[in-house]
Design an enzyme around this catalytic site. Structure first.
Site, PDB file in Angstrom:
ATOM      1  N   LYS A  78     -44.064 -23.725  24.942  1.00 45.50           N
ATOM      2  CA  LYS A  78     -45.042 -22.650  24.715  1.00 45.50           C
ATOM      3  C   LYS A  78     -46.169 -23.178  23.840  1.00 45.50           C
ATOM      4  CE  LYS A  78     -45.360 -17.768  23.268  1.00 45.50           C
ATOM      5  NZ  LYS A  78     -44.667 -16.609  22.666  1.00 45.50           N
ATOM      6  N   SER A 158     -45.081 -12.203  25.439  1.00 43.64           N
ATOM      7  CA  SER A 158     -46.190 -13.138  25.435  1.00 43.64           C
ATOM      8  C   SER A 158     -45.849 -14.491  26.055  1.00 43.64           C
ATOM      9  CB  SER A 158     -46.671 -13.358  24.006  1.00 43.64           C
ATOM     10  OG  SER A 158     -45.686 -14.044  23.241  1.00 43.64           O
ATOM     11  N   SER A 182     -41.116 -10.982  23.131  1.00 40.35           N
ATOM     12  CA  SER A 182     -41.879 -11.979  23.883  1.00 40.35           C
ATOM     13  C   SER A 182     -41.040 -13.020  24.616  1.00 40.35           C
ATOM     14  CB  SER A 182     -42.861 -12.699  22.965  1.00 40.35           C
ATOM     15  OG  SER A 182     -43.961 -11.880  22.689  1.00 40.35           O
TER      16      SER A 182
END
Lengths: 491, 483
Positions: A78, A158, A182
């Site tokens: 990420k 997210s 997320s």
């Protein structure tokens, strides 16, 4: 032989050890898959060249019999984890081009275990969002589609790029961070498993901060056991993060497959909220039956302050974000939009550098911390947060783990939920309470909706008892036999 | 100077409170491993944490916690077993994180009190409100470029203790004595070097005026007053300004002011309306700081003797309260004194230190640490006086030579043959000689001109080069003249 990109991490490690294929072949297959799935926009920065080079090194270690624990496994990182020498953007224009001179503890530990990053995965800007539509680097597209509907769906957020990459078989696993859901919500939207461990289990050092008291790194993979392998690599005390906790990291994979006979599974009545998709409620009931059949004892529990969790979260998280994001001022790094004077430079830089959702949260956060409103909002939220935590502690008197839905709906189409921010915020209604209480939570894919979209359930555990989650998650996974493939791959 | 301002409408009383920012003596910064030393090239001592880089986290430096507790104990204050770091949010280029990590509602040290020594020899007790730990900001440089400002982050993250007094000070002298005392205490404790000219100790001065016995007036805060003298000047001029405003029919507006050492006056920096809303909230990157009672007890055991205790002990040794307070006002002086007085008459050693050595240093504008005469050397000189090897008068000569050459007193006395004559026979011989040479004066003395005694002493000393023991000369001369 199964396609290399469809293997689990566990199977791939066995294949590498048995020299059925090389790490270079494994990584090469994933690079090829990534190239053909570029329209999903999973990566902000691809690091294929360094992945190939690392794969060669892994092959040398396998040849020498000195392989690292997870040597040669390609993953997505990420783009909230700072990576030394590799652009780290947090999906924000304000950090476009920023190359950190340091490595986050988690990504460093994973590298040291032989994991190979294929690229920096797309996300909502500064991890603020539930659909990966706030990224300055474009939307991520979910590899799944509704039956008979060609519209692009969101992967959730997210950590949307991470989840989509794992679901699309362009990475075998991925890192995520979870502040209010997320990891768990995108795992549900993309039909994969993911875990947000206990707050303090993984180091936040080098992870771009959104809301420090909630942010927690975690993992995505297609099986519960693969998550166990990744989390073991990521977790551990870090003296560089004062909120990380010094408790030993067990062998999580060893917990997968254990019997759940006698495990007390709590079903919180307050999670039966209005507006939840009927299919999801039915799936929840099915999940309860699955665990019961596997020997668990089902108990109804109450988490009475659940209804305040969302509002409380939207005070605490923006308050911390308003302060955490003050450092993006154009003075030392990242975007600078020069003005005539200092104030103008600040204004231009932040006006151009931040997107709408980030600005909205900075404004909310600044407001709730300001004199005159502080007690009514911020202090009140802190008090309620304690009550939410106490709810869990009380519930754990009666049960060992909780089973709930992960998200109130399956994945929605891009643009479908963007008119009203509150509708978007409601996506995290089942994941936020555990975040507020710092409890570990795991998302497991359990079934498909009538229109062919994956649906997941959430297990919430006691602090630092991730092993129980892995055990229960594995049992649920076995019972659910979720083996559907996204349309992208089925086609 | 006094605390009373004579206004056109009567007398006004000053009310003063001080906030002292003392940089903790620590190798590294409060929350990072970068060096906290003074004087490095700009931006040479900046870790990613100090620069507020993305993803960086603060980790408390335990040395700073220990020194804050130590200082709190030295200020006779309550140590709080739980304290909380909070973020003070504001934007400025030399504040890289966009917030300063400080302590707000729960400081590490709570209420306490210290005694200050006033010039008239009296002692006054001043309350301590709190001491908290916080990080320093960097430094903006506005004079390096015609259009641009530069930022030096070396200071960013340096550990500071903010020591806040109660508004118990009433005169500029008291304010000065308070700063001097706090500086002495932190130096004794080795928790801050107290160097105001390097900025490792800085003062914010709060001043208001009122009629005696009336409630407190509105205060103004004067920022960054960087010497004891400037503290006095700032208080004096600010109080005067406030009286003038009030007596002209105006009201004092709560504001932050700056002291200009060139004009000796203060000017407005920002008013309360422009004050920042700092939006303090507990720093989520740091857990509450909890201390074990054992940790505090262990520090207590390592505390040195502090100025007040030392002063009392010096008085008990026979020193005057004035000398004792002069000698304990600085740790270095007290240590110098104790070395010089070791095995000697303390009062004599104190006299030589305060009158001769400190006088000479003052004249030469030197610090005690640069003294050409070392403590042991001064002790050697005092020992020679005490055992009658040399007279006080010769000692001054020897001291001057020590100051110039750095040699020991005994060596100089030996080299120059300055040893005092205490041999009765030799003294008697010289007395006889002088009396014989001045038979007329002897007759005059014996007929009642007493004052000639001094003349004889002078003659004897002249002939002996000042080496005769004065007391013995006196005795012999008296008995011979009677004869």
């Amino acid at each position: 032989m199964t396609k290399l990109t469809h293997l689990t991490i566990k199977a791939a490690l066995e294949g590498l050890k048995k020299k059925e294929f090389t790490a270079s072949e494994l990584v090469g297959a994933h690079i090829a898959a990534s190239e053909s799935a570029r329209h999903l926009n999973c990566y902000i920065t691809e690091t294929f060249d360094s992945a190939r080079a690392q794969a060669k090194e892994a092959d040398a270690r396998y040849a020498a019999g000195k392989a690292l624990p997870l040597d040669g496994i390609p993953i997505a990182m990420k783009d909230l984890f700072c990576t030394e020498g590799v652009q780290t953007t947090a999906a924000s224009n304000i950090l476009r081009g920023f190359v950190p001179p340091y490595e986050s503890t988690v990504s460093g530990k994973m590298k040291a275990d032989g994991l190979i990053s294929m690229g920096k995965a797309n996300l909502d800007e500064f991890a603020m969002g539930s659909s990966n539509t706030t990224s300055a680097f474009g939307n991520v597209i979910n590899p799944w589609k509704r039956k008979g509907d060609n519209r692009d769906l969101v992967p959730g957020g997210s950590s949307g790029g991470s989840a989509a990459a794992v679901a699309a078989r362009i990475a075998m696993g991925a890192t995520g961070t979870d502040t209010g859901g997320s990891i768990r919500q995108p795992a549900a939207f993309c039909g994969i498993a993911g875990i947000k461990p206990t707050y303090g289990r993984c180091s936040r050092f080098g992870v771009v901060a959104f809301a420090s008291s909630l942010d927690q790194p975690g993992s995505f993979a297609r099986t519960v056991e693969d998550n166990a392998l990744l989390l073991r690599s990521m977790a551990g005390y870090d003296p560089k993060d004062s909120t990380s906790v010094n408790v030993p990291v067990p062998d999580y994979a060893a917990a997968c497959g254990g019997s759940i006979k006698g495990l007390r599974v709590g079903v919180p009545k307050e999670y039966r909220v209005e507006g939840t998709n009927a299919e999801i409620l039915a799936l929840w009931d099915k999940g309860v039956e699955m665990l019961k059949d596997a020997g668990a004892e089902i108990v109804e529990v109450s988490l009475p302050h659940t209804k305040y969790a969302l509002e409380t979260y939207y005070v605490i998280a923006p308050a911390e974000c308003s302060s955490n994001l003050a450092r993006y001022d154009g003075v030392r790094f990242g975007q600078r939009s020069a003005g005539e004077n200092l104030i103008e430079t600040y204004e231009n830089t932040r006006a151009e550098g931040f997107g709408r959702e980030v600005k909205r949260r900075i404004l909310i956060g600044t407001y709730v911390l300001s004199a005159g409103y502080y007690d009514a909002y911020y202090n009140q939220a802190r008090r309620v947060r304690k009550l939410i935590w106490q709810d869990f502690i009380d519930a754990y008197q009666k049960c060992d783990v909780l089973l709930t839905p992960t998200a109130p709906t399956p994945a929605f189409a891009i643009g479908e939920n963007t008119q009203d921010p509150v509708t978007m915020y409601l996506n995290d209604i089942f994941t936020i309470p555990a975040s507020m209480a710092g409890m570990p939570g795991m998302g497991v894919p359990v079934g498909l909706s009538a229109d062919g979209l994956p649906l997941g359930l959430q297990l919430i555990g006691k602090p630092f008892e991730e092993e129980t989650l892995f055990k229960a998650g594995h049992a649920l996974e076995l019972a659910a036999k979720f083996d559907a493939l996204p349309q992208l791959l089925a086609a | 100077m006094s605390g009373i301002i004579k206004g056109a409408t009567g007398d006004w009383e000053m009310v003063i409170g001080l906030e002292i920012h003392a940089q903790v003596l620590s190798e590294t910064k409060l929350f990072s491993g970068a060096s906290a030393a003074f004087g490095a090239a700009p931006n040479a001592q900046v870790s990613p944490v100090d620069a507020g880089m993305p993803g960086m986290l603060p980790v408390i430096n335990s040395v700073c916690v220990e020194k804050a507790v130590r200082t709190g104990l030295g200020l006779n204050s309550v140590i709080n077993l739980e304290s909380v770091f909070e973020r003070k949010n504001y934007f400025y280029p030399d504040l890289p994180q966009g917030y300063q990590i400080s302590q707000y509602e729960k400081p590490i040290v709570g209420n306490g009190e210290i005694e200050i020594d006033l010039p008239d020899g009296t002692v006054k007790t001043i309350g301590i409100e709190r001491l908290h730990l916080e990080q320093d900001a960097g430094k903006s440089l506005h004079d390096q470029h015609p259009q641009k400002s530069f930022v030096d982050l070396n200071r960013s993250g340096n550990p500071l203790m903010e020591i806040v007094s109660k508004p118990d000070l009433r005169t500029p002298e008291e304010a000065a004595a308070y700063v001097t005392k706090v500086r002495a205490i932190v130096r004794y404790l080795d928790t801050c070097d107290g160097n105001m000219d390097e900025g490792s100790m800085r003062c914010d001065v709060n001043v208001s005026v009122r009629r005696a016995g009336a409630p407190f007036g509105t205060r103004c805060e004067i920022k960054n007053v960087n010497s004891v003298r400037f503290v006095q000047m700032a208080v004096e001029s600010e109080a005067r300004r406030q009286v003038d405003v009030i007596e002209a029919g105006g009201t004092i507006v709560q504001e932050t002011r700056l002291f200009d050492p060139k004009t000796g006056t203060t000017r407005s920096m920002r008013s309360k309306e422009d004050a920042h809303d700092y939006r303090y909230f507990p720093d989520p990157d740091l857990l509450p700081l909890t201390l074990e009672p054992d940790f505090i007890e262990a520090i207590k055991k390592t505390l040195p003797e502090l100025p007040d205790a030392k002063k009392k002990r010096f008085i008990a040794m026979g020193l005057s309260p004035y000398d004792a307070s002069v000698l304990t006002s600085e740790r270095e002086r007290a240590e110098f004194f104790e070395k010089a007085a070791n095995g000697n008459d303390p009062k004599l050693a104190a006299n030589w230190l305060t009158n001769e050595l400190l006088g000479a240093l003052n004249k030469a504008e030197k610090d005690l640490s640069d003294s050409p005469v070392r403590a042991e050397q001064l002790g050697g000189l005092v020992a020679l006086i005490a055992d009658n090897t040399i007279s006080g008068k010769i000692a001054k000569e020897v001291f001057a030579e020590m100051w110039e050459s750095g040699k020991d007193a005994a060596a100089i006395v030996e080299e120059k043959g300055l040893k005092q004559v205490t041999d009765t026979g030799a003294i008697e011989k010289l007395v006889d000689e002088v009396l014989a040479e001045n038979a007329d004066k002897v007759a005059e003395y014996r007929s009642g001109k007493d004052k000639l005694f001094g003349f004889f002493v002078g003659q004897i000393m002249k002939k002996s080069g000042g080496k005769m023991n004065p007391a013995m000369v006196n005795d012999l001369l008296t008995s011979k003249l009677k004869g």
